[in-house]
Motif scaffolding. Structure first.
Motif, PDB file in Angstrom:
ATOM      1  N   ASP A  12     -70.286 -28.496 113.588  1.00  0.00           N
ATOM      2  CA  ASP A  12     -69.471 -27.416 113.005  1.00  0.00           C
ATOM      3  C   ASP A  12     -68.165 -28.040 112.502  1.00  0.00           C
ATOM      4  O   ASP A  12     -67.360 -28.535 113.310  1.00  0.00           O
ATOM      5  CB  ASP A  12     -69.201 -26.349 114.069  1.00  0.00           C
ATOM      6  CG  ASP A  12     -68.493 -25.135 113.509  1.00  0.00           C
ATOM      7  OD1 ASP A  12     -68.252 -25.102 112.289  1.00  0.00           O
ATOM      8  OD2 ASP A  12     -68.216 -24.224 114.291  1.00  0.00           O
ATOM      9  N   PRO A  13     -67.938 -28.035 111.180  1.00  0.00           N
ATOM     10  CA  PRO A  13     -66.734 -28.688 110.658  1.00  0.00           C
ATOM     11  C   PRO A  13     -65.443 -28.013 111.107  1.00  0.00           C
ATOM     12  O   PRO A  13     -64.411 -28.678 111.274  1.00  0.00           O
ATOM     13  CB  PRO A  13     -66.872 -28.590 109.147  1.00  0.00           C
ATOM     14  CG  PRO A  13     -68.217 -28.013 108.860  1.00  0.00           C
ATOM     15  CD  PRO A  13     -68.794 -27.549 110.126  1.00  0.00           C
ATOM     16  N   ALA A  14     -65.486 -26.737 111.388  1.00  0.00           N
ATOM     17  CA  ALA A  14     -64.258 -26.029 111.754  1.00  0.00           C
ATOM     18  C   ALA A  14     -63.818 -26.395 113.165  1.00  0.00           C
ATOM     19  O   ALA A  14     -62.629 -26.627 113.412  1.00  0.00           O
ATOM     20  CB  ALA A  14     -64.476 -24.521 111.646  1.00  0.00           C
ATOM     21  N   THR A  15     -64.773 -26.449 114.090  1.00  0.00           N
ATOM     22  CA  THR A  15     -64.400 -26.724 115.487  1.00  0.00           C
ATOM     23  C   THR A  15     -64.629 -28.168 115.876  1.00  0.00           C
ATOM     24  O   THR A  15     -64.109 -28.641 116.884  1.00  0.00           O
ATOM     25  CB  THR A  15     -65.217 -25.825 116.434  1.00  0.00           C
ATOM     26  OG1 THR A  15     -66.605 -26.116 116.270  1.00  0.00           O
ATOM     27  CG2 THR A  15     -64.939 -24.369 116.182  1.00  0.00           C
TER      28      THR A  15
END
Length: 96
Positions: A12-15
């Motif tokens: 997950d690039p966001a987290t």
């Protein structure tokens, strides 16, 4: 049996967390069924019964051989007794 393992990793690039998923695929062969096990048990049972039969027949042959030897020895003993009686009769006839 062939087995294929597929591993998928997602991030997950966001987290920044990652998740791993593994899939196992078999070629469809199944393990042996209970029928082959029963077949093997029956074959082994027949072999055991056959072995018992053969050994019992060998024992009967041994008994028959022993009886034949005993009978032959008895016949030799009877013949020796007859020779002894004939010798005694001959000795008696010479003495008279």
């Amino acid at each position: 049996m062939t087995e294929e393992r597929i591993t998928e990793t997602t991030r997950d690039p966001a987290t920044g967390s990652t998740h791993t998923h593994t899939t196992v695929v078999n070629d469809g062969e199944r393990s042996s069924s209970g029928g082959s096990r029963w077949g093997l048990i029956i074959v082994l049972l027949v072999l055991v019964i056959g072995a018992i039969f053969v050994f019992s027949q060998m024992s009967d042959a041994e008994v028959a051989k022993d009886e034949a030897i005993s009978e032959a020895a008895n016949d030799v003993g009877n013949a020796a007794g007859q020779i002894g009686d004939a010798a005694q009769d001959a000795a008696d006839s010479i003495s008279d």
